[in-house]
Write an enzyme that holds these catalytic residues in place. Sequence first.
Site, PDB file in Angstrom:
ATOM      1  N   LEU A 127       9.017   4.441  -1.484  1.00  0.00           N
ATOM      2  CA  LEU A 127       8.060   3.685  -0.749  1.00  0.00           C
ATOM      3  C   LEU A 127       7.293   2.833  -0.917  1.00  0.00           C
ATOM      4  CD1 LEU A 127       6.999   5.762   2.740  1.00  0.00           C
ATOM      5  CD2 LEU A 127       9.173   4.226   2.298  1.00  0.00           C
ATOM      6  N   ASP A 128       7.368   1.040  -1.198  1.00  0.00           N
ATOM      7  CA  ASP A 128       6.114   0.260  -1.882  1.00  0.00           C
ATOM      8  C   ASP A 128       4.992   0.849  -1.267  1.00  0.00           C
ATOM      9  OD1 ASP A 128       8.458  -0.637  -2.682  1.00  0.00           O
ATOM     10  OD2 ASP A 128       8.625  -2.725  -0.705  1.00  0.00           O
ATOM     11  N   ARG A 129       4.427   1.365  -2.489  1.00  0.00           N
ATOM     12  CA  ARG A 129       3.044   0.790  -2.660  1.00  0.00           C
ATOM     13  C   ARG A 129       2.427   0.015  -0.764  1.00  0.00           C
ATOM     14  NH1 ARG A 129      -1.859  -1.125  -6.621  1.00  0.00           N
ATOM     15  NH2 ARG A 129      -3.776  -0.167  -5.314  1.00  0.00           N
TER      16      ARG A 129
END
Length: 233
Positions: A53-55
Amino acid sequence: MLEILYQDEYIVAINKPRDLLVHKSFIASDIQEYAIQILRDQIGQYVYPVHRLDRKTSGVLLFALDKEILKQLNDDFATRKVEKKYIAIVRGFTPEEETIDYALTNDSGQTQEAKTYYKTLQQVEVDVPFGKHQTSRYSLVEAYPETGRQHQLRKHFKHIFHPILGSRPHGCNKQNKLWLDQFELTAMLLHALELQFEHPITKETIHLRATIDDQYTAYNKILQFDLSAYYKK
């Protein structure tokens, strides 16, 4: 302490907070804590992220507890046997439903097919002037990525001119500045809501669901969507 959604001797899943990296990254080498490290210390054993997952994205994040389980789950993700559901708040009024079929180029310069189906849940028009308009329009959507490309949802919604609120760089800089200047809000409103897959050992169907955080509440004081279905009951 991370919120654990599911745990057994083979896998563990968390509700990843926004702004937490999954693993070490040369892009953010100054960051000292990341999800793998925190979860490892919390449960007392090594963990292997099955996906990313993106930050800036919150929500369901799945880990394997050994490399053989990791391989099996990676294969399931690669062959699209895993069902993923996200929610997002985007700029403008989106169509009732749509499939975005638009190839994307990753950081290595490789172009890959990418497909996202989404449906619109709610729409609002709020008294927040933007540009030449006296109001601003937003949609709450559920998105189902059929492929898992880098920044796929952020890029796809930007491609159809309905960028995700708070997304950078794949968003609307003017909208982001509006929310920063007027409300001091900067979070990206993309959340990995659900993950469904076959357990690699028991073969039962595992359905994981992660509730949204207080950043949605902060934005929603202005937007007034009905988000009751996404909070803890």
